[in-house]
Write a protein that holds these residues in place. Structure first.
Motif, PDB file in Angstrom:
ATOM      1  N   HIS A 176      85.305  53.715  72.662  1.00 41.67           N
ATOM      2  CA  HIS A 176      85.096  54.543  71.470  1.00 41.67           C
ATOM      3  C   HIS A 176      84.179  53.829  70.473  1.00 41.67           C
ATOM      4  O   HIS A 176      83.218  54.417  69.970  1.00 41.67           O
ATOM      5  CB  HIS A 176      86.427  54.889  70.795  1.00 41.67           C
ATOM      6  N   ASP A 177      84.487  52.579  70.184  1.00 42.92           N
ATOM      7  CA  ASP A 177      83.758  51.881  69.124  1.00 42.92           C
ATOM      8  C   ASP A 177      82.299  51.614  69.493  1.00 42.92           C
ATOM      9  O   ASP A 177      81.412  51.750  68.649  1.00 42.92           O
ATOM     10  CB  ASP A 177      84.465  50.564  68.768  1.00 42.92           C
ATOM     11  N   HIS A 228      80.124  54.734  68.426  1.00 41.44           N
ATOM     12  CA  HIS A 228      79.542  54.434  67.110  1.00 41.44           C
ATOM     13  C   HIS A 228      78.182  53.761  67.137  1.00 41.44           C
ATOM     14  O   HIS A 228      77.359  53.992  66.247  1.00 41.44           O
ATOM     15  CB  HIS A 228      80.495  53.523  66.320  1.00 41.44           C
ATOM     16  N   GLU A 255      83.030  60.210  62.247  1.00 44.23           N
ATOM     17  CA  GLU A 255      83.894  60.417  63.415  1.00 44.23           C
ATOM     18  C   GLU A 255      83.727  61.792  64.069  1.00 44.23           C
ATOM     19  O   GLU A 255      83.716  61.898  65.283  1.00 44.23           O
ATOM     20  CB  GLU A 255      85.369  60.207  63.039  1.00 44.23           C
TER      21      GLU A 255
HETATM   22 FE   LIG Z   1      85.763  55.488  65.212  1.00 46.81          FE
END
Ligand SMILES: [Fe+2]
Ligand SMILES: C[C@H](O)[C@H](O)[C@H]1CNc2nc(N)[nH]c(=O)c2N1
Ligand SMILES: N[C@@H](Cc1ccccc1)C(=O)O
Length: 291
Positions: free
Chosen positions: A130-131, A135, A176
């Motif tokens: 996820h990170d 991102h 997000e």
């Molecule tokens: Fe996040």
């Protein structure tokens, strides 16, 4: 949040004062590297045509597809050259003030661990997939890079003013779970969406959620859900526009917010610029817990 496995009250043993730890890339197992490859390949089946061009371009530039979990030393060399950002490793969720201090200094804190093979579709805490996959590609975009740093500084200020509950919603509905009107269609740029196979399709195509044009103050009044697909997504016209809309001094906005009521997740207000009005059918049938 107290019962999340990776949340601690103070830097755990082995972590520095700023909560960073070594990535210790050599210690990842073959199973962990394979989990990255599986998740990466799955998203590449889904994201073309759904994710924003800025995201796809950033993903390409970083080369996160060379096999297994990216080695931060190599990834950071590319990222730093592009926008001056670096990614640092943390054991899990870090306290808000620590998080903001990293962002304000153009450091993005990423979880070090990767989800287990039986958690491919859902986990509560941010892991390295996820990170990093979610991102970091957007941090190669110069405007988005500036926005994230400004958010870090804004977070420190909001915390001192007791307004973090409101500002956190801005992060939620942009960084997000943000959507963008790219001109050739609605596209995803939010990390929570692009790192999820199921929500990547839901956010763009499902008739259930409301999709409403970005409105800063409205967003800061809107609740959000952390346990299922969103019931509302907010749509920015461009990253530049997001940056412009958040440059202004939030002081007067915070003063107004103190007297304002919260807005329910599924609400559509008379002044909303509605892009698609949702049926809310997904939430009505019980969301991810539906029979
Ligand atoms: Fe996040
Ligand atoms: C709004 C608030 O800053 C937010 O919940 C923070 C808290 N700590 C975090 N810590 C990590 N590692 N990653 C995050 O995304 C966050 N988010
Ligand atoms: N302009 C905001 C700071 C900020 C910028 C970008 C995102 C979030 C917050 C303030 O005055 O507090």
């Amino acid at each position: 949040m107290a019962d999340f496995e990776h949340v601690f009250a103070e830097p755990p043993e082995g972590a520095a004062a700023d909560w960073t730890i070594s990535q210790n890339w050599r210690a990842y197992t073959q199973v962990e590297h394979a989990t990255w490859d599986t998740l990466y390949a799955r998203q590449m089946e889904i994201l073309p045509g759904r994710a924003a061009d800025a995201f796809m371009k950033g993903l390409q530039a970083l080369r996160l597809d060379t096999g297994g979990i990216p080695d931060f030393a190599l990834m950071n060399a590319k990222l730093q050259a592009l926008t001056g950002w670096t990614v640092v490793c943390v054991p899990g969720l870090v306290p808000d003030d620590v998080f903001f201090d990293h962002l304000a200094n153009r450091r993005f804190p990423s979880g070090q661990f990767i989800r287990k093979p039986d958690q491919l579709d859902y986990l509560q805490e941010p892991d390295i997939f996820h990170d990093v996959f979610g991102h970091v590609p957007m941090l190669t975009d110069p405007d988005f890079a500036d926005y994230m740093q400004a958010y870090g500084k804004g977070g420190q200020r909001a915390q001192s003013l007791g307004m973090l509950r409101n500002l956190a919603r801005l992060y939620w509905y942009t960084v997000e779970f943000g959507l963008m009107d790219q001109g050739d269609g609605l596209r995803i740029y939010g990390a929570g969406i692009v790192s999820s196979a199921t929500e990547s399709v839901f956010a763009v195509e499902d008739p259930s959620p409301n999709r409403i044009a970005f409105d800063l103050e409205r967003i800061m009044r809107t609740d959000y859900r952390i346990d299922d697909f969103q019931q509302v997504y907010f749509v920015i016209p461009s990253i530049e526009a997001l940056n412009d809309a958040t440059l202004e001094d939030f002081g007067p906005i915070y003063d107004r917010l103190k007297g304002a009521t919260d807005i329910a997740i599924e609400a559509v207000l008379p002044y909303d610029k509605v892009i698609t009005r949702g049926t809310q059918a997904y939430a009505a049938r019980g969301g991810r817990f539906a029979a």
